[in-house]
Design an enzyme around this catalytic site. Sequence first.
Site, PDB file in Angstrom:
ATOM      1  N   TYR B 108       0.841  -1.198   0.000  1.00 64.21           N
ATOM      2  CA  TYR B 108       0.000   0.000   0.000  1.00 64.21           C
ATOM      3  C   TYR B 108       0.872   1.243   0.000  1.00 64.21           C
ATOM      4  CZ  TYR B 108      -2.985   3.783   1.557  1.00 64.21           C
ATOM      5  OH  TYR B 108      -3.645   4.988   1.636  1.00 64.21           O
ATOM      6  N   GLU B 196      -3.592   7.667  -3.875  1.00 61.91           N
ATOM      7  CA  GLU B 196      -3.421   6.345  -3.295  1.00 61.91           C
ATOM      8  C   GLU B 196      -3.082   5.337  -4.381  1.00 61.91           C
ATOM      9  OE1 GLU B 196      -6.066   5.015   0.509  1.00 61.91           O
ATOM     10  OE2 GLU B 196      -6.962   4.691  -1.429  1.00 61.91           O
TER      11      GLU B 196
END
Lengths: 289, 394
Positions: B108, B196
């Site tokens: 991530y 993101e």
Amino acid sequence: MSILVNKDTRLLVQGITGKEGMFHATTCREYGTTVVGGVTPGKGGQTVDGFEVFDSVERARQKTDANVSMIFVPPPFAADAIMEAAAAGVELVICITEGIPVNDMMKVKAFIEDLPVRLLGPNCPGVITPGEAKVGIMPGHIHSPGKVGVVSRSGTLTYEAVWQLSNVGLGQSTCVGIGGDPINGTSFIDTMSLFKDDPDTEAVILIGEIGGTAEEEAAVWIKENFDRPVIGFIAGATAPPGRRMGHAGAIVSGGEGTAEAKQKTLRENGIHVVESPADMGNKVAEVLG
Amino acid sequence: MKIHEHQAKDLLRRFGAPVPQGRVTDTADAASNICEELGGRCVVKAQIHAGGRGKGGGVKVAGTPEEAEAIASEILGMQLVTPQTGPEGQEVKKVLIEEALDIDQELYLGITLDRKSGLPVIMASKAGGMDIEEVAAEDPDAILRVTVNPFLGVQPFQLRALCSGLGLTGKTAKQASDLIRSLVEAYMASDASLAEINPMMITPNGDVYALDAKMNFDDNAMFRHKDLVELRDLAEENELEVRASEYGLNYIKLDGNIGCMVNGAGLAMATMDIIKLYGGDPANFLDVGGSASQEAVKAAFQILIDDPSVKAVMINIFGGIARTDRIARGVVGALEELSADGPVTMPVVVRLEGTNVEEGRRVLEEADFDFIVADQMASAAEKAVAAASAASGA
């Protein structure tokens, strides 16, 4: 006594030739605030409605010795206006403008870090010391001098609190709107520490809202440092997560910033939390006996 | 403002981020062709703003161009339901056809504003492909956080710390560092509020790719990004919310039956809260703002009563910058205009206070419409809840 503004305030209005700037420069003057003039680049030398207009804050400071500035400059130019005021030596800069980009506020924060200036806002209603000085867009007539301080992220909710206080016969020492943006100049803690040094403030209403953790940080600070009663309300208990509720800073994200969590932390730190926004004034009256 | 995955990837590519090859399309035919160009294997990805698309069946791997065509025709036009869309789902109008890469590891990577410091913070975690908010709740230490100086950018030592925390070495660490630097640059240059990459993917060969991309932007900065504003997809937004935004109104649709019109975001939230406390449910958040014109107030009112779930309206105005007489004239004007098409039977509870309040109340009293007037917020909420439940026949 009071905090931030008083009879010695000498106010300069940046963006004074705009519609809102002129309207509120006038309401502040009518309230009794000493408004020494205004700034609009390119329009210096004029006198509008009795307000002397200057091309720059520096020039205005030389001529008027202004110590506080109130900003109505449109969002794309507001960050520049704040930095100009700070560089010119204004002690307190109150930015009313709503809608300044976050990246611009990062620049402002970096720029003013080492300068002897306090920024209030942006996206705030300003500050009023009833009976002494009004520097902002609040309706002056609802306020009355007294012993209760008010600090809030919201404008109209602050007026609501003041209205309720006046209805139960309680006046205000100073009412401070710290603004609804995620990056602001003066925090809840900064304001509470000013109230701490004001012997005439006997209680404070702290009005928070969803988003961020500023209320929680303030609650912990209050428990350790502030020995007078604090009454709290948190707006946004019914707000859905992930949505920005009008204010750029009012968003619940990642489970952080909920009204529930804030209320809990406030209670745990001895703050008198009211569930209903209609109960703020009554609660102060009850606590102060 | 939000944009689609394929748009975010185009943006990141311009900043040098490694993104899988692919193209977006709105037909199954083209899906087959694109798959062929990509070598015959591909991933078909539904393009809607909501996350969790894979869980709802909106992301599938195709082994042949024919399969890509079949999957695309299945996904295009479907109401994709994900944990973020709500039960009604969101219609899929476009699919992204991308090369199918072999995955060894999913990480991530994200960047957003850290409100405490007022600076951007990079977040990275080994738990890729998962909802970062779940990771944060369950194991906060699993997330690496690095605060970035927005003017100087991310520094090499910070990149080394992130890569070492993620367990990356050699060419993979080098590629990941370049990706992080691209992400930070794209975030700052485009006034993003969130960027993101979840997952940031590593192939068995150790190459790094942005397998998914999500970007949200600071609405207040969009005046200087005309190119980004063009990427806004109105079909992804609530129709009433789009109409409200055209008038500069802050409106958010909720599930209840009491329409709210309030000035100021804080008071608008508090009004919703007090309706709830009196046993009602707000139908919306609506801040008519400081300098709402009569036209904007009319539009606001029309939006409220065009919402079929609204059974009563509560107007709560405390006038500071917004003078109450101006708001009152807007409300009366809106009702007069609407009444021209037939009488308005909606109960309207009004509570006015503040600057020019006498004038505002006089405007309401002299109007032909029968307003339910309240002088306190609590009594206004009580009256609105009663009116809504009476109108609902409850």
